[in-house]
Design an enzyme around this catalytic site. Structure first.
Site, mmCIF file in Angstrom:
data_model
loop_
_atom_site.group_PDB
_atom_site.id
_atom_site.type_symbol
_atom_site.label_atom_id
_atom_site.label_comp_id
_atom_site.label_asym_id
_atom_site.label_seq_id
_atom_site.Cartn_x
_atom_site.Cartn_y
_atom_site.Cartn_z
ATOM 1 N N HIS A 180 -13.045 -11.497 -3.880
ATOM 2 C CA HIS A 180 -11.663 -11.412 -3.385
ATOM 3 C C HIS A 180 -10.853 -12.635 -3.809
ATOM 4 O O HIS A 180 -9.699 -12.509 -4.240
ATOM 5 C CB HIS A 180 -11.674 -11.283 -1.865
ATOM 6 C CG HIS A 180 -10.311 -11.266 -1.263
ATOM 7 N ND1 HIS A 180 -9.492 -10.149 -1.297
ATOM 8 C CD2 HIS A 180 -9.589 -12.233 -0.618
ATOM 9 C CE1 HIS A 180 -8.344 -10.428 -0.699
ATOM 10 N NE2 HIS A 180 -8.386 -11.682 -0.280
ATOM 11 N N LYS A 184 0.836 -1.204 0.000
ATOM 12 C CA LYS A 184 0.000 0.000 0.000
ATOM 13 C C LYS A 184 0.869 1.252 0.000
ATOM 14 O O LYS A 184 0.493 2.274 -0.586
ATOM 15 C CB LYS A 184 -0.932 -0.015 1.206
ATOM 16 C CG LYS A 184 -2.009 1.047 1.136
ATOM 17 C CD LYS A 184 -3.328 0.562 1.676
ATOM 18 C CE LYS A 184 -4.459 1.513 1.309
ATOM 19 N NZ LYS A 184 -5.774 1.035 1.766
ATOM 20 N N ARG A 231 1.660 1.803 -3.595
ATOM 21 C CA ARG A 231 0.502 2.272 -4.366
ATOM 22 C C ARG A 231 0.184 3.730 -4.066
ATOM 23 O O ARG A 231 -0.162 4.499 -4.968
ATOM 24 C CB ARG A 231 -0.727 1.410 -4.073
ATOM 25 C CG ARG A 231 -0.674 0.021 -4.648
ATOM 26 C CD ARG A 231 -2.059 -0.598 -4.718
ATOM 27 N NE ARG A 231 -2.727 -0.621 -3.426
ATOM 28 C CZ ARG A 231 -2.630 -1.620 -2.556
ATOM 29 N NH1 ARG A 231 -1.870 -2.660 -2.834
ATOM 30 N NH2 ARG A 231 -3.290 -1.582 -1.412
ATOM 31 N N LYS A 251 -20.016 0.180 -5.894
ATOM 32 C CA LYS A 251 -18.902 0.310 -6.819
ATOM 33 C C LYS A 251 -19.320 -0.236 -8.190
ATOM 34 O O LYS A 251 -20.265 -1.029 -8.282
ATOM 35 C CB LYS A 251 -17.682 -0.459 -6.302
ATOM 36 C CG LYS A 251 -17.049 0.165 -5.065
ATOM 37 C CD LYS A 251 -15.779 -0.580 -4.674
ATOM 38 C CE LYS A 251 -15.114 0.061 -3.467
ATOM 39 N NZ LYS A 251 -13.846 -0.624 -3.086
ATOM 40 N N GLU A 269 -10.890 0.592 10.478
ATOM 41 C CA GLU A 269 -11.914 0.552 9.423
ATOM 42 C C GLU A 269 -13.009 -0.429 9.833
ATOM 43 O O GLU A 269 -12.727 -1.581 10.177
ATOM 44 C CB GLU A 269 -11.321 0.111 8.092
ATOM 45 C CG GLU A 269 -12.363 0.103 6.980
ATOM 46 C CD GLU A 269 -11.838 -0.461 5.673
ATOM 47 O OE1 GLU A 269 -11.963 0.208 4.635
ATOM 48 O OE2 GLU A 269 -11.305 -1.589 5.700
ATOM 49 N N ARG A 323 -15.113 -6.367 10.550
ATOM 50 C CA ARG A 323 -16.262 -6.571 9.661
ATOM 51 C C ARG A 323 -17.429 -7.126 10.460
ATOM 52 O O ARG A 323 -17.271 -8.079 11.227
ATOM 53 C CB ARG A 323 -15.909 -7.533 8.527
ATOM 54 C CG ARG A 323 -17.053 -7.766 7.531
ATOM 55 C CD ARG A 323 -16.590 -8.652 6.399
ATOM 56 N NE ARG A 323 -15.457 -8.039 5.725
ATOM 57 C CZ ARG A 323 -14.416 -8.718 5.218
ATOM 58 N NH1 ARG A 323 -14.365 -10.026 5.354
ATOM 59 N NH2 ARG A 323 -13.439 -8.085 4.612
#
Length: 250
Positions: free
Chosen positions: A192, A90, A93, A149, A176, A114
């Site tokens: 995924h 990351k 990126r 999305k 998150e 989650r």
């Protein structure tokens, strides 16, 4: 009579002979730097683990409370902590400076929780209950349920700061939070796995089928939500079914 000896248990070496030989060629100062980095990374990542623990505790409290007086809207809870390799990818990126301070500022999804619910209405209900708690500070919300999305992905996301109390003081840790239905979670898990298998370069026919599957999952959520609301309305009014019993709440 001679004393019996137990056979020696054979254990596979942790490192191969080739790896051991390579380690022996590394000078002590480099090994020291590697050890120091490992220790620094452990200190860096630890508050994120504790942040996950704090959020899971909050969700678990809600879940147990729901179980006392009504059917539980929370199906299950899971969490993940990004690995060093994932964080490194990351950094590349995002073009982030490779320092722990810069990573703290730039990457907010190192810790993740989650929550999977049965119905879309429960997703928003649980999300509101959690994010409205006074010791949580909401940094960002992305509603991919009302605005999916392009590939069909749906979920309700938030980045929150949770206080973690350490020996040296309180640290605000970003976590998150993703809240979604069972159907959304099943689709996301499959997507995924497919992207991982093809290393991101998924064939067009599979992308098309994934989008169709996302539409099917949406239709299922809509149908189940309608059934859920109908049964709740009947239960609230105390209506009976054809057998004379009270309608069962979903």
């Amino acid at each position: 009579m001679s004393e019996e000896t137990s056979p020696v248990e054979y254990r596979e070496p942790i490192l191969s002979e080739q790896a051991l030989a390579a380690l022996q060629q590394i000078d002590p100062s480099t090994l020291g730097e590697m050890r120091a980095f490992r220790e620094s990374f452990a200190r860096f990542i630890m508050p994120y683990k504790f942040g996950i623990d704090e959020i899971i505790t909050k969700v678990s409290i809600l879940r147990e409370e729901f179980a006392l007086h009504e059917n539980n809207p929370i199906e299950h809870i899971s969490s993940r902590l990004k690995s060093a390799e994932s964080i490194e990818q990351k950094i590349v990126r995002k073009g982030c400076e490779p320092s722990f301070d810069a990573i703290r500022e730039s990457i907010t999804d190192i810790a993740g929780v989650r929550i999977v619910c049965g119905f879309v209405s429960d997703v928003y209900r649980v999300f509101e209950m959690l994010t409205s708690q006074q010791d949580l500070r909401v940094l960002k919300i992305k509603d991919y349920i009302s605005d999916p999305k392009p590939n069909g992905y749906k979920s309700l996301h938030a980045i929150v700061e949770v206080p973690v109390f350490l020996s040296e003081g309180t640290v605000a840790v970003p976590v998150e939070i993703q809240v979604r239905t069972v159907a959304m979670d099943f689709w996301a898990s499959l997507e995924h796995k497919i992207y991982y298998k093809y290393d991101g370069d998924v064939p067009a026919n599979l992308l098309r089928d994934l989008k169709n599957a996302a539409d099917t999952a949406h239709d299922l959520d809509v149908t189940m939500e309608n059934l859920h609301q109908q049964v709740r309305a009947q239960s609230a009014s105390g209506s009976t079914d054809s057998t004379g019993g009270l309608a069962i709440a979903i």
